[in-house]
Design an enzyme around this catalytic site. Structure first.
Site, PDB file in Angstrom:
ATOM      1  N   GLY A   1       0.776  -1.309  -0.086  1.00 32.44           N
ATOM      2  CA  GLY A   1      -0.039  -0.023  -0.014  1.00 32.44           C
ATOM      3  C   GLY A   1       0.740   1.182   0.111  1.00 32.44           C
ATOM      4  N   SER A   2       2.016   1.183  -0.416  1.00 28.83           N
ATOM      5  CA  SER A   2       2.900   2.378  -0.522  1.00 28.83           C
ATOM      6  C   SER A   2       2.201   3.581  -1.544  1.00 28.83           C
ATOM      7  CB  SER A   2       4.383   2.133  -0.556  1.00 28.83           C
ATOM      8  OG  SER A   2       4.374   1.614  -1.953  1.00 28.83           O
ATOM      9  N   ASN A   3       1.732   3.046  -2.755  1.00 23.74           N
ATOM     10  CA  ASN A   3       1.123   3.787  -3.498  1.00 23.74           C
ATOM     11  C   ASN A   3      -0.043   4.475  -3.072  1.00 23.74           C
ATOM     12  OD1 ASN A   3       2.365   4.138  -6.324  1.00 23.74           O
ATOM     13  ND2 ASN A   3       2.662   1.915  -5.930  1.00 23.74           N
TER      14      ASN A   3
ATOM     15  N   LEU B   1      -8.177  -9.740 -10.821  1.00 23.18           N
ATOM     16  CA  LEU B   1      -8.566  -9.155 -12.219  1.00 23.18           C
ATOM     17  C   LEU B   1      -9.795  -8.386 -11.964  1.00 23.18           C
ATOM     18  CD1 LEU B   1      -7.754  -9.399 -15.102  1.00 23.18           C
ATOM     19  CD2 LEU B   1      -9.225 -11.088 -15.405  1.00 23.18           C
TER      20      LEU B   1
ATOM     21  N   ASN C   1      -4.706   2.075 -13.224  1.00 24.89           N
ATOM     22  CA  ASN C   1      -3.860   1.032 -12.586  1.00 24.89           C
ATOM     23  C   ASN C   1      -2.058   1.742 -12.770  1.00 24.89           C
ATOM     24  OD1 ASN C   1      -2.822  -1.117 -11.440  1.00 24.89           O
ATOM     25  ND2 ASN C   1      -2.104  -2.022 -13.477  1.00 24.89           N
TER      26      ASN C   1
ATOM     27  N   HIS D   1       1.789   0.481 -13.381  1.00 22.86           N
ATOM     28  CA  HIS D   1       2.512  -0.409 -13.666  1.00 22.86           C
ATOM     29  C   HIS D   1       3.951  -0.093 -13.487  1.00 22.86           C
ATOM     30  CE1 HIS D   1       3.152  -4.566 -15.429  1.00 22.86           C
ATOM     31  NE2 HIS D   1       4.179  -3.642 -16.474  1.00 22.86           N
TER      32      HIS D   1
ATOM     33  N   ASP E   1      -3.225  -4.619 -18.614  1.00 26.02           N
ATOM     34  CA  ASP E   1      -2.250  -3.429 -18.798  1.00 26.02           C
ATOM     35  C   ASP E   1      -2.356  -3.074 -20.276  1.00 26.02           C
ATOM     36  OD1 ASP E   1      -0.767  -4.204 -16.417  1.00 26.02           O
ATOM     37  OD2 ASP E   1       0.301  -5.680 -17.460  1.00 26.02           O
TER      38      ASP E   1
ATOM     39  N   GLU F   1       6.776   6.010  -8.921  1.00 22.07           N
ATOM     40  CA  GLU F   1       5.199   5.513  -9.038  1.00 22.07           C
ATOM     41  C   GLU F   1       4.694   6.549  -7.985  1.00 22.07           C
ATOM     42  OE1 GLU F   1       4.127   1.527  -8.533  1.00 22.07           O
ATOM     43  OE2 GLU F   1       6.016   0.919  -9.072  1.00 22.07           O
TER      44      GLU F   1
HETATM   45  C1  GRF Z   1       3.955  -1.483  -7.183  1.00 25.05           C
HETATM   46  O1  GRF Z   1       5.151  -1.425  -8.091  1.00 25.05           O
HETATM   47  C2  GRF Z   1       2.649  -1.334  -8.261  1.00 25.05           C
HETATM   48  O2  GRF Z   1       3.437  -0.756  -9.659  1.00 25.05           O
HETATM   49  C3  GRF Z   1       2.700  -2.787  -8.536  1.00 25.05           C
HETATM   50  O3  GRF Z   1       2.538  -3.488  -7.377  1.00 25.05           O
HETATM   51  C4  GRF Z   1       3.568  -2.455  -6.469  1.00 25.05           C
HETATM   52  C5  GRF Z   1       2.500  -2.237  -5.363  1.00 25.05           C
HETATM   53  O4  GRF Z   1       3.126  -1.468  -4.292  1.00 25.05           O
HETATM   54  N1  GRF Z   1       1.306  -2.966  -9.441  1.00 25.05           N
HETATM   55  P1  GRF Z   1       2.620  -0.818  -3.159  1.00 25.05           P
HETATM   56  O5  GRF Z   1       1.654  -1.889  -2.430  1.00 25.05           O
HETATM   57  O6  GRF Z   1       1.927   0.236  -3.699  1.00 25.05           O
HETATM   58  O7  GRF Z   1       3.598  -0.462  -2.251  1.00 25.05           O
END
Ligand code: GRF
Length: 198
Positions: free
Chosen positions: A12-14, A94, A109, A111, A152, A181
């Site tokens: 969940g860092s994003n 999915l 999404n 990637h 994708d 990201e």
């Molecule tokens: C990220 O590299 C994202 O691109 C991929 O999975 C990873 C998730 O990282 N789809 P986080 O859970 O957001 O830390």
């Protein structure tokens, strides 16, 4: 205020980067994360959501008859919360037709590579970075794109590059890409909001 749902499966860092940006960054005043959905009960992302006082729901596949049921449940959660935009962030399941048809053009999404390269089934997590290094690419990067039925394949919203160095191990590259990201996901969300909601 645009209501965001973030779908996660692990760290969940994003998701955190998106939340931070709604609080103190470029999404402040235009979007808020109101729902976090995880298919994995052990996802650290759920703890992050709790810490941020964001409603989180864990929807586990094993409690549903099939994938359709599972996805319908997720869709219902999002409809109930009047979600405007869905962000997949490290989400491994999915997204099915029902969700895509209900939120067409409103599912994003991220990637960890330069799409259309290093895409498709099996290209996730460390596999992507291993493949990039094996192919002796000089550049990799991150891509935010719209979600379509195939993995994708949707239109690219934002893509940025990082260098790949000869001495890089997959984990070095992963770190560099993840950092990127965290920067581009909020920027891509802002771009979509400006184009679709104003
Ligand atoms: C990220 O590299 C994202 O691109 C991929 O999975 C990873 C998730 O990282 N789809 P986080 O859970 O957001 O830390």
């Amino acid at each position: 205020m645009i209501r965001l749902a973030v779908l996660v499966s692990s760290g969940g860092s994003n998701m955190q980067a998106i939340v931070n940006s709604t609080k103190n960054g470029i999404l402040k005043g235009i979007a808020e994360v109101v729902l976090v959905i995880s298919n994995n009960v052990n996802a650290y992302a759920l703890q992050r959501a709790k810490r941020e006082n964001i409603k989180s729901v864990c929807v586990q596949k094993k409690f549903f008859a099939d994938l359709k049921d599972f996805n319908n449940n997720i869709l219902q959660e999002m409809v109930n919360e009047k979600i405007d935009l869905i962000c997949l962030a490290g989400y491994t399941m999915l997204v099915d037709d029902n969700i895509i048809n209900s939120y067409r053009g409103k599912i994003l999404n991220i990637h960890p590579a330069l799409l259309p390269k290093f895409a498709g089934k099996g290209m996730y997590g460390h596999y992507v970075h291993e493949a990039v290094i094996k192919a002796k690419e000089k550049k990799s990067g991150a891509t935010v794109h719209f979600v379509e039925k195939e993995y994708d394949t949707g239109e690219v919203i934002l893509q940025k590059e990082v260098d790949v160095f000869d001495k890089d191990l997959p984990e070095d590259l992963a770190k560099r890409v993840l950092n990127l990201e965290h920067q581009i996901y909020p920027q891509a969300i802002k771009k979509v909001i400006e184009n679709k909601f104003r």
